[in-house]
Write an enzyme that holds these catalytic residues in place. Sequence first.
Site, PDB file in Angstrom:
ATOM      1  N   CYS A  70      21.855   0.581 -50.650  1.00 59.27           N
ATOM      2  CA  CYS A  70      21.221  -0.619 -51.192  1.00 59.27           C
ATOM      3  C   CYS A  70      21.596  -0.799 -52.675  1.00 59.27           C
ATOM      4  O   CYS A  70      22.211   0.057 -53.292  1.00 59.27           O
ATOM      5  CB  CYS A  70      19.714  -0.553 -51.009  1.00 59.27           C
ATOM      6  SG  CYS A  70      18.911   0.660 -52.081  1.00 59.27           S
ATOM      7  N   ALA A  73      20.474   1.897 -54.925  1.00 60.54           N
ATOM      8  CA  ALA A  73      21.310   3.096 -54.782  1.00 60.54           C
ATOM      9  C   ALA A  73      22.572   2.960 -55.629  1.00 60.54           C
ATOM     10  O   ALA A  73      23.034   3.925 -56.246  1.00 60.54           O
ATOM     11  CB  ALA A  73      21.683   3.319 -53.321  1.00 60.54           C
ATOM     12  N   ARG A 104      25.043  12.515 -54.783  1.00 53.55           N
ATOM     13  CA  ARG A 104      26.477  12.308 -55.013  1.00 53.55           C
ATOM     14  C   ARG A 104      27.190  13.501 -55.634  1.00 53.55           C
ATOM     15  O   ARG A 104      28.380  13.462 -55.856  1.00 53.55           O
ATOM     16  CB  ARG A 104      26.669  11.094 -55.929  1.00 53.55           C
ATOM     17  CG  ARG A 104      26.382   9.778 -55.239  1.00 53.55           C
ATOM     18  CD  ARG A 104      27.608   9.000 -54.990  1.00 53.55           C
ATOM     19  NE  ARG A 104      28.262   8.615 -56.231  1.00 53.55           N
ATOM     20  CZ  ARG A 104      29.429   7.998 -56.280  1.00 53.55           C
ATOM     21  NH1 ARG A 104      30.063   7.708 -55.186  1.00 53.55           N
ATOM     22  NH2 ARG A 104      29.950   7.664 -57.434  1.00 53.55           N
ATOM     23  N   HIS A 202      26.003  -1.937 -58.873  1.00 54.24           N
ATOM     24  CA  HIS A 202      26.994  -1.563 -59.889  1.00 54.24           C
ATOM     25  C   HIS A 202      27.062  -2.645 -60.968  1.00 54.24           C
ATOM     26  O   HIS A 202      27.134  -2.349 -62.162  1.00 54.24           O
ATOM     27  CB  HIS A 202      28.393  -1.401 -59.267  1.00 54.24           C
ATOM     28  CG  HIS A 202      28.435  -0.449 -58.124  1.00 54.24           C
ATOM     29  ND1 HIS A 202      29.316  -0.575 -57.081  1.00 54.24           N
ATOM     30  CD2 HIS A 202      27.683   0.645 -57.848  1.00 54.24           C
ATOM     31  CE1 HIS A 202      29.120   0.416 -56.221  1.00 54.24           C
ATOM     32  NE2 HIS A 202      28.132   1.157 -56.663  1.00 54.24           N
TER      33      HIS A 202
HETATM   34  S1  SF4 Z   1      15.726   2.548 -50.690  1.00 53.39           S
HETATM   35 FE1  SF4 Z   1      14.037   1.457 -51.767  1.00 53.39          FE
HETATM   36  S2  SF4 Z   1      15.129  -0.002 -53.057  1.00 53.39           S
HETATM   37 FE2  SF4 Z   1      16.620   0.644 -51.515  1.00 53.39          FE
HETATM   38  S3  SF4 Z   1      16.412  -0.880 -49.828  1.00 53.39           S
HETATM   39 FE3  SF4 Z   1      15.027   0.845 -49.364  1.00 53.39          FE
HETATM   40  S4  SF4 Z   1      13.026   0.184 -50.205  1.00 53.39           S
HETATM   41 FE4  SF4 Z   1      14.598  -1.088 -51.172  1.00 53.39          FE
END
Ligand code: SF4
Length: 555
Positions: A70, A73, A104, A202
């Site tokens: 996501c 991330a 990572r 990014h």
């Molecule tokens: S990990 Fe957290 S920020 Fe990323 S999509 Fe899931 S709920 Fe959203």
Amino acid sequence: MSTEATIPTGTIEEVEGVTPDALREQMLKGLPSKTLRKRAKQIVPNDPETPPEIGANSRTIPGIITQRGCTYAGCRGVVIGPIHDILHITHGPVGCGYYSWMTRRNLARVPEGQTNYMQYCMTTDMQEDHIVFGGEKRLAEAIREAYRLFKPKAISVYATCPVGLIGDDIHSVCRQAKEELGINVFGFSCEGYKGVSQSAGHHIANNGVFKHMIGLDDTPNDAKYKINILGEYNIGGDAWAIDELLKKCGITILATLSGGVSYDEIINCHQADLNVVMCHRSINYMAEMMETKFGIPWFKVNFIGADSTAKSLRKIAKYFDDKELMDRVEEVIAAELAVLRPIQAEIKAKHQGKKAAIFVGGSRAHHYQDLFGDIGIETVSAGYEFAHRDDYEGRDVLPNIKIDADSRNIEELDVEPDETRFRPRISPEAKQKLIDAGFAFSDYLGMMREMKKRALVIDDISHHELEHLIKTWKPDIIGSGIKDKFIIEKMGVPCKQLHSYDYGGPYASFAGAINFYKEIDRMLSTKVWSYVVPPWVKDRKAAAPEAPAEEQKAA
Ligand code: SF4
């Protein structure tokens, strides 16, 4: 197109008797018509001379199993997380924090007396109450508590999906904390849903680093040949391997954004004479903004693969146009290759003609083709998890990329030349002379120009497509991300995980290339894969090979 392109010769007519078009058809067969139309654009046989248009940076269709991460991330886990002396706080439920805990393997060497905050996974741990009544107070308290405990020089805050949905204003909380604590505190609106993939994260991260860090410290640095490496995240020690190599040549790295790097290095890195970009996708924004504001030119390099490393070193030396540096670089290349070539030749003789498929992040699916190529392994199919069209087709398609709602979601900074600090690093005449000689600045040719004709390029490959590829083309080895690794191995194919390298690396520079050759040789030479029966084999018991007598006895 730049004259730097080396168009590969030859065509992939078929693999295991199946043409790229037939395999593509198999992958698309049975999809609902709307999904099929979209996926058809994202799976294209290559043409290196005129790269075909590929569908990229579009949302994954619900129901398709993707390997993407996501936006949060991408921002927290990839770009900012590796800065070891910033204290990172994830504002959200603890589950999102998964991406903040060294998944990572970005490594850091921490000077005596400093703390490595990368080992901590700090979160505001939002509960239902905070979703209902708001989490700003909790965030403010978390920042205070973190400061009380660690006294860091900077704190960064990351918004996750629930934070965006309830509208917590993390930026105002950060501004107040900055005033109250007297340290740099800044936030990133990188909610997971903000973009198509981690790529949006990014972009958001680069904007934040540019706004809140770059240029804060104007202390002059009088080192010779000062460069920054952008888009190198020190996975498995890659940045250290590059640093060691450049030091031998007499080139100084001011900052590596963002691997093995400190806050102090980043705030002073606008003193560089040149920016070189490793991962174009994750950081081209920063290279562009630093050129506009400070006058630092940039170009793309690749320190993955022996020949690519030599080419990148020569390009940097040519930019500085100094005979002493060019001679030194040639000496270093000759000495490194004298060690590398015999090892490469021995391993190549064993694996020449084998085939690889690579599906990894934003530049790795491109870079690692060079390393596999060094030992005679041809990449028959490759694709990125989160690239945009320019990463495949080259930057000359940038004006033709349609801006969609997802991209509009992300702030574009309005950057102007800095009134006092803008300084062209190279005279217009010298720059033009280099360009006339075929030198490319601000360029990326993309992956397709370096892949064979009709190699299958697949954007955001799904589990279903990967299974077809393995079943039909039977690659000898696959380079993948973290999530798909074990699926591939359960299908009996060795998988080199190229996001965090598992426990391997470094693979960058000449020394890293040798590590990689040996690692791939080990993976391809072990017999263990012949004992794995892939899930599509109906009679699994009959297909399982008998273990050798001595192993049966031991069992
Ligand atoms: S990990 Fe957290 S920020 Fe990323 S999509 Fe899931 S709920 Fe959203």
